[in-house]
Motif scaffolding. Sequence first.
Motif, PDB file in Angstrom:
ATOM      1  N   ARG A 118       0.838  -1.202   0.000  1.00 51.61           N
ATOM      2  CA  ARG A 118       0.000   0.000   0.000  1.00 51.61           C
ATOM      3  C   ARG A 118       0.879   1.261   0.000  1.00 51.61           C
ATOM      4  NH1 ARG A 118      -5.292   1.952   1.148  1.00 51.61           N
ATOM      5  NH2 ARG A 118      -5.061   4.160   0.641  1.00 51.61           N
ATOM      6  N   ASP A 119       1.941   1.208   0.769  1.00 47.16           N
ATOM      7  CA  ASP A 119       2.874   2.333   0.851  1.00 47.16           C
ATOM      8  C   ASP A 119       3.466   2.653  -0.522  1.00 47.16           C
ATOM      9  OD1 ASP A 119       4.654   4.247   1.934  1.00 47.16           O
ATOM     10  OD2 ASP A 119       6.235   2.728   2.151  1.00 47.16           O
ATOM     11  N   ASN A 120       3.546   1.640  -1.371  1.00 46.83           N
ATOM     12  CA  ASN A 120       4.166   1.843  -2.681  1.00 46.83           C
ATOM     13  C   ASN A 120       3.161   1.786  -3.834  1.00 46.83           C
ATOM     14  OD1 ASN A 120       7.158   2.229  -2.265  1.00 46.83           O
ATOM     15  ND2 ASN A 120       6.630   0.569  -0.858  1.00 46.83           N
ATOM     16  N   CYS A 121       1.933   2.150  -3.513  1.00 53.38           N
ATOM     17  CA  CYS A 121       0.914   2.260  -4.554  1.00 53.38           C
ATOM     18  C   CYS A 121       1.418   3.283  -5.573  1.00 53.38           C
ATOM     19  CB  CYS A 121      -0.406   2.720  -3.942  1.00 53.38           C
ATOM     20  SG  CYS A 121      -1.641   3.063  -5.215  1.00 53.38           S
ATOM     21  N   ARG A 122       1.320   2.923  -6.861  1.00 50.55           N
ATOM     22  CA  ARG A 122       1.833   3.819  -7.891  1.00 50.55           C
ATOM     23  C   ARG A 122       0.705   4.532  -8.643  1.00 50.55           C
ATOM     24  NH1 ARG A 122       5.957   4.237  -5.016  1.00 50.55           N
ATOM     25  NH2 ARG A 122       8.002   4.181  -5.998  1.00 50.55           N
ATOM     26  N   CYS A 123      -0.464   4.664  -8.023  1.00 53.04           N
ATOM     27  CA  CYS A 123      -1.537   5.399  -8.707  1.00 53.04           C
ATOM     28  C   CYS A 123      -1.211   6.890  -8.653  1.00 53.04           C
ATOM     29  CB  CYS A 123      -2.898   5.099  -8.076  1.00 53.04           C
ATOM     30  SG  CYS A 123      -3.259   6.070  -6.612  1.00 53.04           S
ATOM     31  N   SER A 124      -1.857   7.664  -9.503  1.00 51.75           N
ATOM     32  CA  SER A 124      -1.468   9.074  -9.618  1.00 51.75           C
ATOM     33  C   SER A 124      -1.842   9.896  -8.382  1.00 51.75           C
ATOM     34  CB  SER A 124      -2.072   9.685 -10.871  1.00 51.75           C
ATOM     35  OG  SER A 124      -3.467   9.512 -10.815  1.00 51.75           O
ATOM     36  N   GLU A 125      -2.700   9.329  -7.533  1.00 51.64           N
ATOM     37  CA  GLU A 125      -3.034  10.023  -6.277  1.00 51.64           C
ATOM     38  C   GLU A 125      -1.893   9.846  -5.251  1.00 51.64           C
ATOM     39  OE1 GLU A 125      -6.585   8.995  -3.740  1.00 51.64           O
ATOM     40  OE2 GLU A 125      -7.484   9.111  -5.748  1.00 51.64           O
ATOM     41  N   CYS A 126      -1.253   8.698  -5.305  1.00 55.44           N
ATOM     42  CA  CYS A 126      -0.196   8.393  -4.324  1.00 55.44           C
ATOM     43  C   CYS A 126       1.201   8.750  -4.827  1.00 55.44           C
ATOM     44  CB  CYS A 126      -0.206   6.912  -3.977  1.00 55.44           C
ATOM     45  SG  CYS A 126      -1.722   6.347  -3.213  1.00 55.44           S
ATOM     46  N   TYR A 127       1.367   8.745  -6.158  1.00 54.19           N
ATOM     47  CA  TYR A 127       2.717   8.909  -6.697  1.00 54.19           C
ATOM     48  C   TYR A 127       2.722   9.834  -7.895  1.00 54.19           C
ATOM     49  CZ  TYR A 127       7.554   7.659  -7.690  1.00 54.19           C
ATOM     50  OH  TYR A 127       8.909   7.703  -7.861  1.00 54.19           O
ATOM     51  N   ASP A 128       3.650  10.780  -7.902  1.00 59.28           N
ATOM     52  CA  ASP A 128       3.776  11.732  -8.997  1.00 59.28           C
ATOM     53  C   ASP A 128       4.830  11.202  -9.981  1.00 59.28           C
ATOM     54  OD1 ASP A 128       4.459  13.801 -10.662  1.00 59.28           O
ATOM     55  OD2 ASP A 128       4.352  15.349  -9.101  1.00 59.28           O
ATOM     56  N   HIS A 129       4.343  10.601 -11.072  1.00 57.02           N
ATOM     57  CA  HIS A 129       5.273   9.977 -12.031  1.00 57.02           C
ATOM     58  C   HIS A 129       6.111  10.998 -12.788  1.00 57.02           C
ATOM     59  CE1 HIS A 129       4.155   5.746 -11.586  1.00 57.02           C
ATOM     60  NE2 HIS A 129       3.005   6.257 -11.189  1.00 57.02           N
ATOM     61  N   ASP A 130       5.581  12.203 -12.948  1.00 57.09           N
ATOM     62  CA  ASP A 130       6.358  13.232 -13.656  1.00 57.09           C
ATOM     63  C   ASP A 130       7.559  13.669 -12.836  1.00 57.09           C
ATOM     64  OD1 ASP A 130       4.849  13.323 -15.859  1.00 57.09           O
ATOM     65  OD2 ASP A 130       3.575  15.004 -15.197  1.00 57.09           O
ATOM     66  N   ASN A 131       7.367  13.729 -11.534  1.00 59.30           N
ATOM     67  CA  ASN A 131       8.450  14.217 -10.668  1.00 59.30           C
ATOM     68  C   ASN A 131       9.135  13.119  -9.865  1.00 59.30           C
ATOM     69  OD1 ASN A 131       8.263  17.113 -11.227  1.00 59.30           O
ATOM     70  ND2 ASN A 131       6.184  16.840 -10.466  1.00 59.30           N
ATOM     71  N   ASN A 132       8.795  11.871 -10.177  1.00 60.14           N
ATOM     72  CA  ASN A 132       9.402  10.728  -9.479  1.00 60.14           C
ATOM     73  C   ASN A 132       9.402  10.882  -7.974  1.00 60.14           C
ATOM     74  OD1 ASN A 132      10.214   9.387 -11.944  1.00 60.14           O
ATOM     75  ND2 ASN A 132      11.752  11.011 -12.116  1.00 60.14           N
ATOM     76  N   SER A 133       8.240  11.227  -7.423  1.00 54.54           N
ATOM     77  CA  SER A 133       8.218  11.350  -5.960  1.00 54.54           C
ATOM     78  C   SER A 133       6.848  10.988  -5.409  1.00 54.54           C
ATOM     79  CB  SER A 133       8.602  12.770  -5.552  1.00 54.54           C
ATOM     80  OG  SER A 133       7.726  13.686  -6.158  1.00 54.54           O
ATOM     81  N   ARG A 134       6.852  10.608  -4.151  1.00 52.04           N
ATOM     82  CA  ARG A 134       5.599  10.281  -3.465  1.00 52.04           C
ATOM     83  C   ARG A 134       4.766  11.533  -3.285  1.00 52.04           C
ATOM     84  NH1 ARG A 134       6.259   5.268  -0.651  1.00 52.04           N
ATOM     85  NH2 ARG A 134       8.447   4.633  -0.748  1.00 52.04           N
ATOM     86  N   LYS A 135       3.449  11.354  -3.240  1.00 54.22           N
ATOM     87  CA  LYS A 135       2.566  12.514  -3.111  1.00 54.22           C
ATOM     88  C   LYS A 135       1.787  12.495  -1.812  1.00 54.22           C
ATOM     89  CE  LYS A 135      -0.253  13.936  -6.626  1.00 54.22           C
ATOM     90  NZ  LYS A 135      -1.071  13.686  -7.835  1.00 54.22           N
ATOM     91  N   ILE A 136       1.760  11.368  -1.169  1.00 54.55           N
ATOM     92  CA  ILE A 136       0.863  11.123  -0.047  1.00 54.55           C
ATOM     93  C   ILE A 136       1.109  12.078   1.137  1.00 54.55           C
ATOM     94  CG2 ILE A 136       2.325   9.375   1.015  1.00 54.55           C
ATOM     95  CD1 ILE A 136      -0.277   7.632   1.158  1.00 54.55           C
ATOM     96  N   THR A 137       0.016  12.489   1.826  1.00 55.26           N
ATOM     97  CA  THR A 137       0.171  13.352   3.006  1.00 55.26           C
ATOM     98  C   THR A 137       0.437  12.477   4.232  1.00 55.26           C
ATOM     99  OG1 THR A 137      -2.158  13.209   3.609  1.00 55.26           O
ATOM    100  CG2 THR A 137      -1.533  15.003   2.107  1.00 55.26           C
ATOM    101  N   THR A 138       0.882  13.104   5.303  1.00 58.28           N
ATOM    102  CA  THR A 138       1.168  12.349   6.532  1.00 58.28           C
ATOM    103  C   THR A 138      -0.100  11.633   7.003  1.00 58.28           C
ATOM    104  OG1 THR A 138       2.547  14.213   7.063  1.00 58.28           O
ATOM    105  CG2 THR A 138       2.214  12.630   8.819  1.00 58.28           C
ATOM    106  N   ARG A 139      -1.224  12.376   6.960  1.00 60.09           N
ATOM    107  CA  ARG A 139      -2.484  11.795   7.441  1.00 60.09           C
ATOM    108  C   ARG A 139      -2.896  10.578   6.602  1.00 60.09           C
ATOM    109  NH1 ARG A 139      -6.734  16.205   9.241  1.00 60.09           N
ATOM    110  NH2 ARG A 139      -5.127  16.626  10.784  1.00 60.09           N
ATOM    111  N   GLN A 140      -2.760  10.727   5.268  1.00 64.00           N
ATOM    112  CA  GLN A 140      -3.104   9.594   4.387  1.00 64.00           C
ATOM    113  C   GLN A 140      -2.193   8.401   4.674  1.00 64.00           C
ATOM    114  OE1 GLN A 140      -2.519  11.718   0.750  1.00 64.00           O
ATOM    115  NE2 GLN A 140      -4.671  11.563   0.141  1.00 64.00           N
TER     116      GLN A 140
END
Length: 356
Positions: free
Chosen positions: A20-42
Amino acid sequence: MADQLKIGKENVPINIIWLRDNCRCSECYDHDNNSRKITTRQFLKSINTKIQDYTQADNNLYIEWSDGHKSVYDTKWVIDTWTENKIKIEPITCFGEELEKLPTKVSYNNLTQKECLKELIKSILKYGVGIITNAKPTLEATEKLVRFIAQPQETNFGTMWTVGLNENHKDPAYLNGPLIVHNDSTYYNESTGLQVFHMFERDINGKGGLSTIVDGFKVAEILKQENPLHFKNLTEIEIESEYIEPGFHYKCKGPVIKIDPTTKEIYQIRFNIYDRSALPPSRANEFYKSYAHFLEILDREELYWKHGLKPGTVVIYNNWRVLHGRTSFTGKRVFGGCYLSMTEFLSKARTLKLIS
Ligand SMILES: C[N+](C)(C)CCCC[C@H](N)C(=O)O
Ligand SMILES: O=C(O)CCC(=O)C(=O)O
């Protein structure tokens, strides 16, 4: 519910929180910038989610989570990443003669070809040594060729430096006595990665001044075979290195042999008789016995590649592995070169797909 999901033909068990931590959907991961997007709360919420449903089809893994989130993974990517199935080049440890024969020699003019540059970098990864021939013996030309690998590292010694020409560094390297083989910059928090040497001027009547080169991984391997406890001590007991000159005072502590805590592979040798500080090592008696054994191995002729640096031939060593020294000399002897950081070197090797 189990905390693992078995996937792929081989039923490889994968940790669910990690998935789950490594979900690669566009909500969790920014493929353009190669970085995680998730907030602390999420993130904190995701730790407790369970798998509601999953299917495997077309080399993909589809998961529906208990909080309604949906993930799609490339199954091979999941397995390779979880099992750390990396592209790598295993080091081949060498005796002196092999160090002379095995490393790749690339002609300066061919460095513009990607395949030749790759051969050079591969050689450094494998043997700890790479050689470039047919170079112009000047500092400028040396800088130009080095930049095919990475930018030279700026340190207290300068960016591109020369030795043998009015330097004002107070270090035995700048005198003409013998130097016991060593690694440089053991006193930096990250020791310099590669060391580049190029001879510019040598008095034809001058005596000595031969470079002495030893594969530090080979020394560590021999130590481990001959006395596993001495080897273990040198991977555990920290010693300090120190370097002082006007405006600078470096200090760094670490073991002589650094091993990766997960893979147990040796990745750095930190050996320098000259820069070892007076700080007492913990378990002093054990340390000195083990260190003496390392030195005793370093006394063996078969480990040495002895050669005179030549104008036109640039020698590059992995300073985290290869120890270098020299015999005492007379006459003018001017050489130059630079350091490259390990961070930059490995980055280049990754962009060339030699390692991952
Ligand atoms: C290579 N260059 C001549 C620039 C520096 C020499 C540094 C010497 C130092 N004792 C060390 O081993 O790190
Ligand atoms: O003079 C040499 O060949 C080597 C000097 C040296 O060990 C150094 O600069 O780190």
